[in-house]
Design a protein around this motif. Structure first.
Motif, PDB file in Angstrom:
ATOM      1  N   ARG A   2       0.860  -1.200   0.000  1.00 53.28           N
ATOM      2  CA  ARG A   2       0.000   0.000   0.000  1.00 53.28           C
ATOM      3  C   ARG A   2       0.893   1.246   0.000  1.00 53.28           C
ATOM      4  O   ARG A   2       1.867   1.338   0.751  1.00 53.28           O
ATOM      5  CB  ARG A   2      -0.858   0.029   1.268  1.00 53.28           C
ATOM      6  CG  ARG A   2      -1.922  -1.044   1.341  1.00 53.28           C
ATOM      7  CD  ARG A   2      -2.917  -0.764   2.443  1.00 53.28           C
ATOM      8  NE  ARG A   2      -2.299  -0.220   3.662  1.00 53.28           N
ATOM      9  CZ  ARG A   2      -2.949   0.494   4.573  1.00 53.28           C
ATOM     10  NH1 ARG A   2      -4.224   0.790   4.393  1.00 53.28           N
ATOM     11  NH2 ARG A   2      -2.334   0.923   5.661  1.00 53.28           N
ATOM     12  N   ASP A   5       1.617   2.861   3.394  1.00 54.67           N
ATOM     13  CA  ASP A   5       2.671   2.271   4.238  1.00 54.67           C
ATOM     14  C   ASP A   5       4.063   2.712   3.774  1.00 54.67           C
ATOM     15  O   ASP A   5       4.975   2.888   4.581  1.00 54.67           O
ATOM     16  CB  ASP A   5       2.586   0.739   4.195  1.00 54.67           C
ATOM     17  CG  ASP A   5       1.231   0.258   4.671  1.00 54.67           C
ATOM     18  OD1 ASP A   5       0.648   0.922   5.554  1.00 54.67           O
ATOM     19  OD2 ASP A   5       0.733  -0.750   4.133  1.00 54.67           O
ATOM     20  N   THR A   8       4.706   6.216   4.872  1.00 51.32           N
ATOM     21  CA  THR A   8       5.009   6.169   6.309  1.00 51.32           C
ATOM     22  C   THR A   8       6.466   5.746   6.527  1.00 51.32           C
ATOM     23  O   THR A   8       7.202   6.346   7.326  1.00 51.32           O
ATOM     24  CB  THR A   8       4.074   5.159   7.022  1.00 51.32           C
ATOM     25  OG1 THR A   8       2.745   5.461   6.653  1.00 51.32           O
ATOM     26  CG2 THR A   8       4.224   5.218   8.538  1.00 51.32           C
ATOM     27  N   LYS A   9       6.879   4.722   5.790  1.00 51.02           N
ATOM     28  CA  LYS A   9       8.248   4.204   5.929  1.00 51.02           C
ATOM     29  C   LYS A   9       9.271   5.297   5.590  1.00 51.02           C
ATOM     30  O   LYS A   9      10.224   5.517   6.326  1.00 51.02           O
ATOM     31  CB  LYS A   9       8.396   3.018   4.954  1.00 51.02           C
ATOM     32  CG  LYS A   9       9.425   2.018   5.355  1.00 51.02           C
ATOM     33  CD  LYS A   9       9.297   0.745   4.530  1.00 51.02           C
ATOM     34  CE  LYS A   9      10.574  -0.062   4.685  1.00 51.02           C
ATOM     35  NZ  LYS A   9      10.612  -1.256   3.851  1.00 51.02           N
TER      36      LYS A   9
END
Ligand code: URA
Length: 431
Positions: A2, A5, A8-9
């Protein structure tokens, strides 16, 4: 996987895997990832950077987002160069014929100018009849036959980069070293050459004005090239003043012709010889020092000039203009810009010099704007030269457009003072 994600990483400063980067580029190009998520990702990269491996994976993912050139049916090692963009940069026009005269295969796709920088395609098109559109087979056949071709990009090269660059432009994420390096290298790798020399311009007329930042960019691009199995070198050259004396399309072609005949300005010749000797070394033709001798010989014996004639002829250009540069149409007005006080030319804001030429019609404001090949500037004095009141600093070649704006811009751009500054032309080399 996704996108949320992966944003975010990157926001949390973790490195992404090749599979993750491939996913982002593939799904963004196809429209599955919206601009707002890509914008957030780009901003996370802007703040947290990328490892060399991530930057390489990004360049390769962008490269494979569109068509690529397979130049394997051209015999020998194919060489290419890339400039990060400057003012008066006519290096390709001299370098291509010169290295081809030495036996290298110079297969180059060039671009147009935008904003304050000129583009090689616009310069070549100043030669009446020169055709920048060749299909892939004709391009390769020509390089096999005469050793060089310079064309525009006809295929759908790096669509991911086109989309991302447009988004970066409006989200304040252009000045990020991993994003610039992967953008430039994706296009270079897609163009298929085996050996590439990057001319990273540094100074107030360049994309990068800070030497340390430019070195980081150059090092990363060389690293991406190496990790991708190509031979890539970079030289850092100064852009605190225009390269050579002419700025403007036919004016630059005329200067390139003179340089190929051995009568060019020293700074232009130096950059050409430096890049040329790295390319000949990488092509296995000569060692760097032998290459320098060979390049100078090809200028002195006329073979480099003859290659330019061959190039123009092969691509439909009227070669009588190369033989008789006085045939290039002149601008209606050639007006000297005179020094209003005595002193040394201390500095110039080179970006404004480029803009002044653009106001006259030498550059374009939008991608499809029209340019006037005849207009531009020819310098008579450069940084470090002394002028008396009334001495001509440069000549403005103007037609009906932009003379007042250009004159005012140039007056403000060129600083005369008491300090005799010297420009360091070659600022560094990254091997
Ligand atoms: N030139 C490019 O091609 N890409 C960038 O990101 C910056 C300059």
């Amino acid at each position: 996987m996704r996108m949320l994600d992966l944003i975010t990483k990157k926001r949390d400063n973790q490195a992404l895997s090749k599979a993750e980067i491939d996913f982002i580029i593939k799904d963004y190009t196809s429209g599955n990832i919206p601009d707002y998520q890509m914008s957030a990702f780009l901003m996370a990269v802007y703040f947290n950077g990328m490892t060399d491996q991530e930057s390489t994976d990004l360049a390769l993912a962008m490269m494979t987002s569109g068509d690529t050139f397979d130049l394997s049916d051209i015999k020998g090692i194919k060489v290419d160069k890339h400039s990060t963009g400057g003012v008066g940069d006519k290096v390709t026009l001299v370098l291509g014929p010169l290295v081809a005269a030495c036996g290298a295969k110079f297969a180059k796709m060039s671009g147009r100018g935008l904003g304050h920088t000129g583009g090689t395609l616009d310069k070549l098109e100043a030669i009446p009849g020169y055709n920048i559109v060749l299909d892939e087979q004709a391009f390769k056949d020509q390089v096999n036959r005469i050793g060089l071709s310079v064309i525009g990009q006809s295929k759908n090269i790096t669509p991911a980069d086109k989309k991302m660059y447009a988004l970066r432009d409006v989200t304040a994420t252009v000045p990020s070293i991993p994003l610039i390096a992967s953008s430039i290298m994706s296009k270079k790798l897609a163009s298929g050459a085996d050996a590439i020399c990057l001319d990273v311009k540094v100074g107030n007329g360049a994309f990068m004005s800070d030497l340390e930042e430019a070195k980081k960019l150059a090092t990363l691009m060389v690293q991406i090239g190496k990790l991708s199995g190509r031979s890539v070198k970079a030289i850092l050259t100064n852009m605190d003043e225009p390269l050579g004396l002419g700025v403007g399309n036919s004016l630059e072609v005329i200067e390139a012709i003179e340089t190929l005949k051995g009568n060019g300005p020293k700074d232009l010749e130096t950059v050409v010889l430096e890049i040329g000797s790295y390319l000949l070394e990488d092509a296995g033709i000569a060692s760097k020092s032998e290459a320098l001798v060979m390049l100078k010989e090809k200028i002195a014996n006329g073979e480099a000039f003859n290659k330019l004639v061959e190039l123009a002829e092969a691509q439909g250009g009227d070669t009588s203009y190369i033989h008789h540069p006085e045939k290039f149409e002149k601008a209606k007005h050639i007006i000297p810009l005179k020094a209003e006080k005595a002193g040394y030319i201390e500095s110039m804001t080179t970006i404004d010099v480029g803009l002044a030429a653009a106001y006259l019609g030498a550059g374009r404001e939008t991608v499809d704007g029209l340019i006037d090949p005849a207009v531009g500037l020819v310098f008579n004095k450069k940084i470090g030269d002394y002028v008396q009141v009334g001495d001509t600093i440069l000549y403005i070649h103007a037609n009906d457009k932009g003379l007042e704006d250009a004159t005012n811009t140039l007056k403000a751009a060129i600083k005369i003072g008491e300090k005799q500054n010297h420009v360091t032309l070659i600022e560094g080399v990254i091997l």
